[in-house]
Design a protein around this motif. Structure first.
Motif, mmCIF file in Angstrom:
data_model
loop_
_atom_site.group_PDB
_atom_site.id
_atom_site.type_symbol
_atom_site.label_atom_id
_atom_site.label_comp_id
_atom_site.label_asym_id
_atom_site.label_seq_id
_atom_site.Cartn_x
_atom_site.Cartn_y
_atom_site.Cartn_z
ATOM 1 N N LEU A 1 0.836 -1.208 0.000
ATOM 2 C CA LEU A 1 0.000 0.000 0.000
ATOM 3 C C LEU A 1 0.866 1.253 0.000
ATOM 4 N N SER A 2 1.956 1.210 0.743
ATOM 5 C CA SER A 2 2.891 2.335 0.734
ATOM 6 C C SER A 2 3.543 2.471 -0.640
ATOM 7 N N ASN B 1 -5.780 5.070 4.976
ATOM 8 C CA ASN B 1 -5.962 4.570 3.611
ATOM 9 C C ASN B 1 -7.366 4.880 3.106
ATOM 10 N N TRP C 1 -5.663 2.346 10.594
ATOM 11 C CA TRP C 1 -5.327 1.872 9.254
ATOM 12 C C TRP C 1 -6.338 2.372 8.230
ATOM 13 N N LYS D 1 1.125 4.074 -3.247
ATOM 14 C CA LYS D 1 1.027 5.533 -3.117
ATOM 15 C C LYS D 1 2.273 6.238 -3.644
#
Length: 471
Positions: free
Chosen positions: A248-249, A294, A290, A252
């Motif tokens: 997820l990091s 997100n 979290w 982005k």
């Protein structure tokens, strides 16, 4: 799979039958080279495994081929100039082996894969990245259209699909392709020294040691009943949780730079997880921090996941339970903060399975959370993947409770359709499905055949879940 596996399987059978018929046929009796055919058949039978991967249905064929080579050994040695006194009449032995071989070959042919088991190449871009903090190597696969979308179309929503640890991306490759066809850009992956196997960018497979494979299977089979297996399952959950957080990091920060050809809407993201990945998603989805970090994630899809962390060990106050090393039962369950679709086999309707395997999931359904459960009638635990088409025998060994009208490749299309319909439901409800120009961000809902069982959570306030079924 370079070609249909049925071709070498059929050739193996021919190479074994002809020498076996030689004593009974004048035409074949003069063909001295037939003595080499069983040896060629054995080489082909052994070669099936490095060429096509481990195929359980081919084991009986391999054993039968090895047995039928025993009578040919004296003739092969004689052909090499060795003086051999045969001394034994092998005709009876050969006849018995042939009687056993024919059903073994039929078994292998019947359960041969219905699709090409090689990983897809068209419309797929591969890349290797590293998580320096963990010293981990991840192999990414991005499924995007091989040709650009219609000019003026909005960027596609992104689906991060977390594969099962056992089988990895090879078990969901065709599902990823169908999701792409339905309007998503799909990102999947495997991690070296964790997935079994991990698939490198050049198609190389990196397998785990047999002991680690055994522990994964132990967690999958006994993780909801025995402490040791449950502890290993929690380790798999933790590993997948770290993968998800890292990816997820990465999405982005680096996705669009690394895959500039993919038009992706990074503000519209769905995450689907199988097995340990789904269990990790269920835990993350219950974290307010979290979810707040997100906001692009619109929904989660959890596919046949054991939810090991929701079981608790027996207390020290119960010596009998501690001695047996059995789990005490379910612990507290956190309320999910995001809409979740749980996809399970139809075993969820069995009272014993509901209490044992699906207990944590059903306890989540009892909370005031926006969750829905979907179970296709007749679906087994492995069927929401490529397994029914790529590994039909495994699907047959772990069936659902009922007969199903979905067969083989139908499960691939049906699984992708259920996921797409769920995502479409959430986007339409949030008024995000259509762009200002009126073009849909993902395909419209797909009609589904067969019977699908649904259960909803106490706080399901989205449209009727029958929406998932009907176009």
């Amino acid at each position: 799979m370079q070609e249909n596996i049925c071709i070498p399987e059929g050739l193996i059978l021919v190479f074994l039958v002809l020498p076996a018929l030689r004593p009974y046929s004048r035409a074949l009796g003069s063909l001295q080279g037939l003595v080499w055919f069983p040896l060629l058949a054995l080489g082909m039978a052994i070669g099936l495994f490095p060429a096509y991967g481990f195929r359980l249905e081919c084991i009986p064929l391999l054993i039968g081929t090895a047995l039928l080579n025993i009578p040919s050994i004296p003739q092969v040695l004689a052909g090499l100039g060795r003086q051999i006194d045969e001394g034994i009449n092998w005709q009876g032995f050969t006849l018995v082996c042939m009687i056993l071989l024919i059903p073994s070959a039929a078994f292998a042919l019947y359960f041969s894969p219905r699709v090409d088991t090689r990983l897809s190449l068209q419309g797929v871009t591969s890349r290797t990245i590293r998580d320096e903090a963990r010293d981990a190597e991840l192999f990414l696969r991005l499924y995007a259209p091989s040709s650009p979308d219609v000019p003026g179309s909005p960027p596609r929503p992104l689906m991060l699909l977390v594969p099962p640890v056992f089988g990895s991306v090879g078990m969901v490759d065709k599902v990823c392709g169908k999701l792409r066809d339905h309007g998503f850009t799909v990102l999947s992956f495997s991690r070296r020294f964790f997935d079994c196997p991990a698939w490198g960018t050049e198609g190389t497979q990196y397998n785990l040691p047999l002991w680690d494979q055994f522990r994964i299977l132990q967690a999958l089979i006994q993780g909801n009943s025995l402490e040791k297996a449950n502890a290993w399952g929690k380790t798999l959950e933790a590993g997948r949780k770290e993968d998800i957080l890292f990816l997820l990091s990465y999405i982005k920060r680096d996705l669009q730079a690394d895959f500039p050809e993919a038009a992706v809407d990074l503000n519209t993201l769905f995450v689907a997880g199988y097995e340990a990945g789904g269990s990790a998603l269920a835990l993350l989805g219950a974290s307010p921090e979290w979810c707040a970090a997100n906001p692009a994630i619109k929904g989660l899809i959890v596919v046949e996941s054991p939810l090991w962390s929701m079981y608790q060990a027996a207390s020290d106050a119960d010596p009998a339970a501690r001695k047996s090393k059995k789990l005490h039962g379910l612990g507290p369950v956190s309320r999910p903060r995001l809409p979740i679709l749980f996809m399970t086999s139809d075993r969820v309707s069995d009272p014993q399975e509901r209490e044992r395997r699906y207990g944590p999931l059903l306890k989540i359904l009892q909370t005031d959370a926006p969750v829905v459960l979907a179970a296709v009638d007749g679906a087994g635990p492995l069927d929401y993947s490529d397994c029914p088409a790529s590994y039909p025998l495994y699907s047959a060994l772990f069936p659902g409770n009922n007969r199903t009208s979905w067969k083989y490749g139908t499960f691939i299309e049906g699984t992708a359709s259920i996921m797409t319909n769920f995502a479409s439901l959430l986007l339409e409800t949030a008024a995000l499905e259509r762009s200002p120009g009126g073009q849909p961000a993902i395909s419209r809902r797909k009609g589904l055949g067969g019977t699908v069982h649904f259960e909803t959570g106490g706080a399901w306030n989205l449209p009727d879940f029958g929406y998932i079924l009907s176009p």
